[in-house]
Design a protein around this motif. Structure first.
Motif, short mmCIF file in Angstrom:
data_model
loop_
_atom_site.label_atom_id
_atom_site.label_comp_id
_atom_site.label_asym_id
_atom_site.label_seq_id
_atom_site.Cartn_x
_atom_site.Cartn_y
_atom_site.Cartn_z
N ARG A 155 0.84 -1.19 0.00
CA ARG A 155 0.00 0.00 0.00
C ARG A 155 0.88 1.25 0.00
O ARG A 155 2.04 1.19 0.38
CB ARG A 155 -0.91 0.03 1.23
CG ARG A 155 -1.96 -1.08 1.27
CD ARG A 155 -2.84 -0.94 2.50
NE ARG A 155 -3.89 -1.96 2.53
CZ ARG A 155 -3.73 -3.16 3.03
NH1 ARG A 155 -2.56 -3.51 3.56
NH2 ARG A 155 -4.72 -4.03 3.03
N VAL A 156 0.28 2.35 -0.41
CA VAL A 156 1.00 3.62 -0.31
C VAL A 156 1.28 3.89 1.16
O VAL A 156 0.42 3.68 2.03
CB VAL A 156 0.15 4.77 -0.88
CG1 VAL A 156 0.92 6.08 -0.81
CG2 VAL A 156 -0.25 4.47 -2.32
N SER A 157 2.51 4.29 1.47
CA SER A 157 2.86 4.51 2.87
C SER A 157 3.66 5.80 3.02
O SER A 157 4.43 6.18 2.13
CB SER A 157 3.66 3.33 3.43
OG SER A 157 4.89 3.19 2.76
N VAL A 158 3.47 6.43 4.17
CA VAL A 158 4.17 7.66 4.50
C VAL A 158 4.86 7.46 5.84
O VAL A 158 4.22 7.02 6.81
CB VAL A 158 3.18 8.85 4.61
CG1 VAL A 158 3.94 10.15 4.87
CG2 VAL A 158 2.34 8.97 3.35
N PRO A 159 6.16 7.72 5.94
CA PRO A 159 6.83 7.59 7.24
C PRO A 159 6.18 8.48 8.30
O PRO A 159 5.55 9.49 7.99
CB PRO A 159 8.27 8.04 6.93
CG PRO A 159 8.43 7.79 5.46
CD PRO A 159 7.09 8.08 4.86
N VAL A 160 6.37 8.10 9.54
CA VAL A 160 5.83 8.88 10.65
C VAL A 160 6.61 10.19 10.81
O VAL A 160 6.04 11.23 11.15
CB VAL A 160 5.90 8.05 11.95
CG1 VAL A 160 5.40 8.86 13.14
CG2 VAL A 160 5.10 6.76 11.80
N LEU A 161 7.92 10.11 10.56
CA LEU A 161 8.79 11.28 10.68
C LEU A 161 9.57 11.47 9.38
O LEU A 161 9.81 10.52 8.65
CB LEU A 161 9.80 11.09 11.82
CG LEU A 161 9.27 11.00 13.25
CD1 LEU A 161 10.43 10.70 14.19
CD2 LEU A 161 8.59 12.30 13.66
N LEU A 162 9.99 12.71 9.13
CA LEU A 162 10.94 12.94 8.06
C LEU A 162 12.19 12.12 8.31
O LEU A 162 12.65 12.02 9.46
CB LEU A 162 11.32 14.43 7.98
CG LEU A 162 10.27 15.38 7.42
CD1 LEU A 162 10.70 16.82 7.72
CD2 LEU A 162 10.12 15.18 5.92
N PRO A 163 12.77 11.50 7.28
CA PRO A 163 13.97 10.68 7.50
C PRO A 163 15.09 11.43 8.21
O PRO A 163 15.74 10.86 9.10
CB PRO A 163 14.37 10.28 6.08
CG PRO A 163 13.10 10.27 5.32
CD PRO A 163 12.30 11.41 5.88
N ASP A 164 15.32 12.70 7.86
CA ASP A 164 16.42 13.41 8.52
C ASP A 164 16.12 13.66 9.99
O ASP A 164 17.03 13.65 10.83
CB ASP A 164 16.72 14.73 7.79
CG ASP A 164 15.57 15.72 7.87
OD1 ASP A 164 14.42 15.32 7.62
OD2 ASP A 164 15.82 16.90 8.19
N GLU A 165 14.84 13.85 10.33
CA GLU A 165 14.47 14.04 11.75
C GLU A 165 14.69 12.75 12.53
O GLU A 165 15.20 12.77 13.67
CB GLU A 165 13.02 14.49 11.85
CG GLU A 165 12.58 14.82 13.27
CD GLU A 165 11.15 15.30 13.37
OE1 GLU A 165 10.65 15.44 14.50
OE2 GLU A 165 10.52 15.51 12.31
N ALA A 166 14.32 11.61 11.94
CA ALA A 166 14.52 10.33 12.61
C ALA A 166 15.99 10.05 12.84
O ALA A 166 16.37 9.47 13.87
CB ALA A 166 13.89 9.21 11.78
N LEU A 167 16.84 10.47 11.93
CA LEU A 167 18.28 10.24 12.07
C LEU A 167 18.89 11.12 13.15
O LEU A 167 19.93 10.77 13.73
CB LEU A 167 18.98 10.49 10.74
CG LEU A 167 18.70 9.48 9.63
CD1 LEU A 167 19.30 9.96 8.31
CD2 LEU A 167 19.28 8.12 9.99
N ARG A 168 18.30 12.27 13.43
CA ARG A 168 18.87 13.20 14.41
C ARG A 168 18.48 12.87 15.85
O ARG A 168 19.14 13.31 16.78
CB ARG A 168 18.43 14.63 14.10
CG ARG A 168 19.02 15.23 12.82
CD ARG A 168 18.87 16.74 12.82
NE ARG A 168 17.50 17.15 13.03
CZ ARG A 168 16.63 17.41 12.06
NH1 ARG A 168 17.00 17.28 10.79
NH2 ARG A 168 15.41 17.78 12.32
N ARG A 169 17.43 12.12 16.05
CA ARG A 169 16.94 11.86 17.41
C ARG A 169 17.74 10.75 18.10
O ARG A 169 18.33 9.90 17.43
CB ARG A 169 15.46 11.47 17.36
CG ARG A 169 14.54 12.62 16.96
CD ARG A 169 13.10 12.24 17.25
NE ARG A 169 12.17 13.28 16.87
CZ ARG A 169 10.87 13.25 17.14
NH1 ARG A 169 10.35 12.19 17.77
NH2 ARG A 169 10.08 14.23 16.76
#
Length: 465
Positions: free
Chosen positions: A389-403
């Protein structure tokens, strides 16, 4: 420890891998003549008369303008850090930070990195999965229409779309039909045609259409994956209209080296000129005829092959004989037959544009020996990943990498948000992207992939703390 220089001098075997010039045998004649000069004579800076891909004056600028006219597009830029740099610059030119881009699930990892660099949200579109081969197929028009009809709201403006045509394995899409659906929605489209450069050039045989001629806004070609150029060379083509060429130029300046290799630039020009010459269709037809004959001979001899749209890609169905493509790759390499892409159920060879005399006999002999040593019951099929199915991440990839993040066994990641990219390379198709939430189905599928592909799919995953 063996040095790189000594390895380069000593590597042998039959090259059925990238680059497709066959260790120089199929390089453009003009480039072969240049390389016969004393080494280093061509290692030059951006002298005024040479220029560079981003300069307005010089031989490179003139060559780019001439080639754009020859292919019927508006702009052309040479690339010397592979298709990767050109793909990334193209995406950053199409989308601003905080916007979204539609990406097929089999997109190359370089475009995930571009999303991270530009603060862009990837919206993933499903593609068919071939369970008997264990890898994605080509996107269909009907599948894309379903995806667009059920497109969720990503919470931001969708700025553009990306298509892959053909795939790493040579599966081709109805690129005109796909482009029609996306452009009807007003979306500019970038096509990753790294494995289909030859589709855009004159041919005597019926080939799938190229995105260059089907009306895509931006098209990236690799000049070593599907054209006989040196590794690391590529070209970006643009049709003016929906994307400002100044934005493309600015994005290229952010990502391209300020010291491009004169040899790489000469390879770009020589390769494209060679593919536009009257001799190219003759050579291409000969190599395709050789490849078709090879596949026919092997199939008649009982060698299991998967079908594809590009005869220059030979997909050995090792799983049907109870042999992992990973093990077959190691064994073939020891016997002097070097493949391109090992996977759990198959092994892909790139025949390229060089002649391979005696290959059918060698292939049959080695396959029979491999069967005698390791053959058995057919391996279990690989179920499709839970990405239909079409999917959208919960967070922007760059935001997930910074946390802040922690590493956990995959089985304990249910409900957690991924903080790293899981992407076997080759082929470079992401299985998990930073910012995606991992449900039970995804975790179970990744665990299964880890058991079959432990070197490429980890059993521990970094997730947000």
């Amino acid at each position: 420890m063996t040095s790189l220089l000594s390895l380069l001098r000593s590597v042998g075997g039959r090259s059925l891998h990238l680059p497709v010039h066959g260790r120089g045998a199929a390089l453009p004649p003009s480039l072969q003549r240049l390389l016969r000069q004393p080494p280093g004579r061509w290692d030059l800076p951006e002298l005024p008369e040479i220029g560079g891909p981003l300069e307005a004056e010089g031989a490179v600028a003139a060559s780019q303008a001439r080639l754009a006219t020859a292919l019927g597009v508006d702009r052309c830029w040479f690339g010397v850090n592979g298709a990767t740099g050109l793909l990334q610059a193209s995406l950053l030119a199409m989308a601003q930070p905080g916007e979204a881009v539609l990406l097929p699930r089999n997109v190359h990892r370089s475009l995930i990195a571009a999303c991270e660099l530009g603060g862009v949200m990837p919206v993933f579109l499903p593609v068919p999965f071939l369970a008997d081969r264990g890898h994605p197929g080509a996107m269909s028009v009907a599948g894309l229409r379903r995806s667009l009809d059920t497109l969720p709201d990503p919470g931001c403006r969708i700025a553009a779309a990306v298509l892959v045509h053909p795939t790493y394995h040579g599966y081709a899409a109805d690129i005109s039909g796909l482009l029609d659906l996306l452009t009807a929605r007003g979306l500019p489209v970038l096509v990753d045609e790294a494995h289909g450069t030859h589709l855009a050039f004159p041919s005597r045989s019926a080939l799938p259409a190229s995105a260059v001629h089907a009306g895509a806004d931006l098209v990236v070609h690799s000049l070593h994956k599907s054209a006989p150029g040196l590794a690391q060379t590529a070209v970006l083509w643009q049709r003016n209209g929906r994307i400002d060429p100044e934005r493309v130029q600015a994005a290229l300046q952010r990502l391209q080296t300020t010291s491009p290799s004169a040899l790489m630039l000469a390879s770009c020009e020589a390769t494209l000129d060679w593919m536009l010459s009257p001799r190219w269709p003759v050579l291409l037809e000969a190599r395709q005829c050789d490849a078709t004959t090879l596949a026919t001979v092997l199939a008649r001899a009982g060698v299991p092959l998967h079908s594809g749209d590009d005869p220059l890609r030979l997909i050995l169905a090792t799983g049907q004989a109870g042999i992992s493509g990973l093990e077959a790759d190691d064994w073939c390499m020891q016997q002097g037959l070097i493949a391109e892409l090992p996977e759990p159920l198959c092994l892909t060879f790139c025949l390229g544009f060089a002649q391979h005399r005696g290959l059918a006999r060698q292939f049959r002999r080695l396959w029979q020996r491999l069967l005698d040593e390791a053959g058995g019951e057919p391996l279990a099929l690989i179920p499709a990943p839970p990405c239909d199915r079409v999917s959208v991440p919960v967070l922007l990839p760059d935001e997930a990498l910074r946390r802040p993040a922690t590493r956990l066994p995959v089985a304990r990641c249910i409900g957690r948000i991924a903080a790293e990219l899981i992407c076997p390379y080759p082929p470079g198709v992401p299985l998990l992207v930073p910012g995606e939430r991992m449900d039970a189905q995804r975790c179970a599928w990744l665990e299964q992939q880890h058991r079959r592909w432990p070197d490429q799919v980890p059993g521990m995953v970094k997730v947000l703390a």
